[in-house]
Scaffold this motif. Structure first.
Motif, mmCIF file in Angstrom:
data_model
loop_
_atom_site.group_PDB
_atom_site.id
_atom_site.type_symbol
_atom_site.label_atom_id
_atom_site.label_comp_id
_atom_site.label_asym_id
_atom_site.label_seq_id
_atom_site.Cartn_x
_atom_site.Cartn_y
_atom_site.Cartn_z
ATOM 1 N N MET A 1 29.535 30.765 52.267
ATOM 2 C CA MET A 1 29.495 31.639 51.128
ATOM 3 C C MET A 1 30.120 30.917 49.928
ATOM 4 S SD MET A 1 30.442 35.586 50.853
ATOM 5 C CE MET A 1 32.158 35.768 50.565
ATOM 6 N N ILE A 2 29.507 31.053 48.785
ATOM 7 C CA ILE A 2 29.993 30.407 47.570
ATOM 8 C C ILE A 2 31.033 31.322 46.916
ATOM 9 C CG2 ILE A 2 29.359 29.566 45.283
ATOM 10 C CD1 ILE A 2 26.550 29.058 46.429
ATOM 11 N N PRO A 3 32.239 30.770 46.639
ATOM 12 C CA PRO A 3 33.263 31.607 46.001
ATOM 13 C C PRO A 3 32.852 31.962 44.573
ATOM 14 C CG PRO A 3 34.021 29.342 46.167
ATOM 15 C CD PRO A 3 32.705 29.426 46.898
ATOM 16 N N ALA A 4 33.262 33.135 44.147
ATOM 17 C CA ALA A 4 32.954 33.582 42.786
ATOM 18 C C ALA A 4 33.704 32.709 41.785
ATOM 19 C CB ALA A 4 33.359 35.037 42.615
ATOM 20 N N SER A 5 33.023 32.345 40.729
ATOM 21 C CA SER A 5 33.688 31.544 39.708
ATOM 22 C C SER A 5 34.553 32.455 38.851
ATOM 23 C CB SER A 5 32.657 30.811 38.852
ATOM 24 O OG SER A 5 31.809 31.742 38.222
ATOM 25 N N PRO A 6 35.677 31.918 38.351
ATOM 26 C CA PRO A 6 36.551 32.739 37.513
ATOM 27 C C PRO A 6 35.846 33.089 36.201
ATOM 28 C CG PRO A 6 37.275 30.452 37.498
ATOM 29 C CD PRO A 6 36.158 30.562 38.493
ATOM 30 N N PRO A 7 36.248 34.182 35.570
ATOM 31 C CA PRO A 7 35.608 34.540 34.306
ATOM 32 C C PRO A 7 35.878 33.470 33.246
ATOM 33 C CG PRO A 7 37.480 35.971 34.760
ATOM 34 C CD PRO A 7 37.293 35.100 35.953
ATOM 35 N N LYS A 8 34.956 33.330 32.345
ATOM 36 C CA LYS A 8 35.099 32.370 31.259
ATOM 37 C C LYS A 8 35.952 33.010 30.164
ATOM 38 C CE LYS A 8 32.459 29.675 27.967
ATOM 39 N NZ LYS A 8 31.141 29.351 27.447
ATOM 40 N N VAL A 9 36.870 32.226 29.608
ATOM 41 C CA VAL A 9 37.712 32.705 28.519
ATOM 42 C C VAL A 9 37.189 32.115 27.214
ATOM 43 C CG1 VAL A 9 40.040 32.826 27.567
ATOM 44 C CG2 VAL A 9 39.714 32.825 30.047
ATOM 45 N N VAL A 10 36.900 32.973 26.268
ATOM 46 C CA VAL A 10 36.435 32.569 24.943
ATOM 47 C C VAL A 10 37.515 32.965 23.949
ATOM 48 C CG1 VAL A 10 34.664 32.915 23.192
ATOM 49 C CG2 VAL A 10 34.036 32.915 25.609
ATOM 50 N N THR A 11 37.855 32.064 23.034
ATOM 51 C CA THR A 11 38.868 32.385 22.030
ATOM 52 C C THR A 11 38.246 32.462 20.644
ATOM 53 O OG1 THR A 11 39.489 30.066 21.698
ATOM 54 C CG2 THR A 11 40.745 31.308 23.331
ATOM 55 N N ARG A 12 38.827 33.332 19.842
ATOM 56 C CA ARG A 12 38.449 33.475 18.438
ATOM 57 C C ARG A 12 39.721 33.622 17.625
ATOM 58 N NH1 ARG A 12 34.511 31.703 20.146
ATOM 59 N NH2 ARG A 12 32.461 32.606 20.266
ATOM 60 N N HIS A 13 39.706 33.081 16.421
ATOM 61 C CA HIS A 13 40.858 33.183 15.522
ATOM 62 C C HIS A 13 40.576 34.291 14.525
ATOM 63 C CE1 HIS A 13 40.939 28.641 16.470
ATOM 64 N NE2 HIS A 13 41.464 29.345 17.447
#
Length: 84
Positions: A1-13
């Motif tokens: 089973m393939i582990p779930a990838s962590p959520p992507k973090v997007v930054t904005r200023h």
């Protein structure tokens, strides 16, 4: 089973703050910040990145790199020094 990838973090200023948003495969619509970081007074943030656990932000200024905890504490590198 393939582990779930962590959520992507997007930054904005925005308004002198760094907003971190978590995005995942099912994310759509208006996003709300998962964390908001406050750069040090006088720092002009050029680029930023936030850890997936939302505990630290690393940002660049014209003259250096800064790492802060979510509480606003300055973190130092392995050598014990911070470029500012």
């Amino acid at each position: 089973m393939i582990p779930a990838s962590p959520p992507k973090v997007v930054t904005r200023h925005r308004d002198g703050q760094i907003h971190a948003y978590l995005t995942g495969p099912g994310a759509f619509g208006t996003l709300e910040p998962a964390a908001v970081f406050h750069p040090r007074a006088g720092d002009e943030v050029m680029e930023s990145a936030v850890q997936p656990d939302l505990e630290r932000v690393v940002y660049t200024t014209l003259n250096g790199v800064v790492c802060l905890t979510h509480a606003g504490d300055l973190r130092t590198g392995r050598s014990g020094s911070v470029s500012t």
